[in-house]
Scaffold this motif. Structure first.
Motif, PDB file in Angstrom:
ATOM      1  N   ASP A 176      33.971 -27.447  33.781  1.00  0.00           N
ATOM      2  CA  ASP A 176      33.362 -26.498  32.850  1.00  0.00           C
ATOM      3  C   ASP A 176      32.375 -27.275  31.986  1.00  0.00           C
ATOM      4  O   ASP A 176      32.660 -28.397  31.585  1.00  0.00           O
ATOM      5  N   ASP A 177      31.226 -26.659  31.696  1.00  0.00           N
ATOM      6  CA  ASP A 177      30.225 -27.393  30.925  1.00  0.00           C
ATOM      7  C   ASP A 177      30.562 -27.483  29.440  1.00  0.00           C
ATOM      8  O   ASP A 177      29.905 -28.200  28.686  1.00  0.00           O
ATOM      9  N   ASP A 178      31.590 -26.780  29.013  1.00  0.00           N
ATOM     10  CA  ASP A 178      32.056 -26.866  27.630  1.00  0.00           C
ATOM     11  C   ASP A 178      33.293 -27.761  27.608  1.00  0.00           C
ATOM     12  O   ASP A 178      34.372 -27.366  28.047  1.00  0.00           O
ATOM     13  N   GLN A 179      33.122 -28.988  27.122  1.00  0.00           N
ATOM     14  CA  GLN A 179      34.227 -29.949  27.156  1.00  0.00           C
ATOM     15  C   GLN A 179      35.423 -29.477  26.343  1.00  0.00           C
ATOM     16  O   GLN A 179      36.572 -29.761  26.694  1.00  0.00           O
TER      17      GLN A 179
ATOM     18  N   VAL B 192      36.453 -26.433  26.055  1.00  0.00           N
ATOM     19  CA  VAL B 192      37.175 -25.495  26.929  1.00  0.00           C
ATOM     20  C   VAL B 192      37.999 -26.267  27.954  1.00  0.00           C
ATOM     21  O   VAL B 192      39.178 -25.974  28.177  1.00  0.00           O
TER      22      VAL B 192
ATOM     23  N   ASN C 115      31.896 -31.698  34.181  1.00  0.00           N
ATOM     24  CA  ASN C 115      31.048 -30.904  33.297  1.00  0.00           C
ATOM     25  C   ASN C 115      29.982 -30.079  34.013  1.00  0.00           C
ATOM     26  O   ASN C 115      29.296 -29.282  33.378  1.00  0.00           O
TER      27      ASN C 115
ATOM     28  N   ASP D 273      33.912 -23.180  36.347  1.00  0.00           N
ATOM     29  CA  ASP D 273      33.002 -22.206  35.750  1.00  0.00           C
ATOM     30  C   ASP D 273      31.832 -21.981  36.715  1.00  0.00           C
ATOM     31  O   ASP D 273      31.685 -22.699  37.715  1.00  0.00           O
TER      32      ASP D 273
END
Length: 207
Positions: A7-10, A12, A33, A53
């Motif tokens: 997921d690109d939101d660490q 998350v 990421n 994601d």
């Protein structure tokens, strides 16, 4: 069960790792990421499930899934996203992803991972309700159902299941009893080597 999280939101990713590992049933082998890292990490660890994601920098989850599934058709990929986008859902189905669920439906995540490990397809309720619309926009299927021993009546039932009809509704439309409809469904699932109605709807749409 061992998984990868991409997921690109660490924040998350780390939150998911903490919550899932706290269940005592999940081991997170690594965190990525973007899609490129997903491909690299998958080759390194070969997890039971890749939880990923869709919208990410450098390479999207869908692009990564295409590369991974090309090399390993048995890869189990579960998309976890905030986007209820028809294009993404359709492409994930065609690629062969095992599931597509929304982040806001978090309570279903652990059961979904367990189902995917068992080989089941998992789609959130919001996604399943869109199947009839997808099918109505799809031209006639090129899949050779006859080669699997599917009769004309069984194909009618498959189409109605894919449209979201219940056994009662199918029985009424085709002038059958509910018992006969259930028998037809059991036969169809056995011929196509599928487990349930959701898998049947997914199979119909993909083909």
């Amino acid at each position: 069960m061992n998984i990868l999280i991409v997921d690109d939101d660490q924040f998350v990713s780390l939150s998911l790792k903490t919550i899932l590992e706290a269940s005592g049933e999940i081991q997170v082998l690594g965190i990525g990421n973007n899609g490129k890292e997903a491909v690299t990490l998958y080759k390194k660890y070969h997890p039971q499930v890749l939880l990923m994601d869709i919208r990410m920098d450098e390479m999207t989850g869908l692009e990564a899934a295409e590369l991974i599934l090309k090399e390993d058709p048995d890869a189990k990929i579960l998309f976890l996203t905030t986007f209820l986008d028809d294009e993404y859902i359709v492409r994930s189905l065609k690629l062969g992803a095992k599931g597509y669920i929304l982040k806001q439906d978090f309570e279903s995540l652990l059961p979904s991972l367990k189902a995917v490990v068992k080989g089941q397809n998992v789609f959130g309720n919001e996604i399943v309700t869109r199947f009839p619309d997808f099918i109505s926009r799809t031209k006639s299927s090129h899949y050779n159902y006859a080669a699997k021993g599917i009769t004309g009546k069984e194909l009618e039932i498959i189409e109605l299941v894919a449209q979201g009809c219940s056994n009662r509704e199918i029985a009424d439309q085709l002038c059958l009893s509910e018992g006969t409809t259930r028998n037809y469904l059991s036969s169809i699932l056995e011929k196509l080597d599928l487990r349930d109605r959701t898998q049947l709807a997914v199979f119909y749409y993909k083909n």
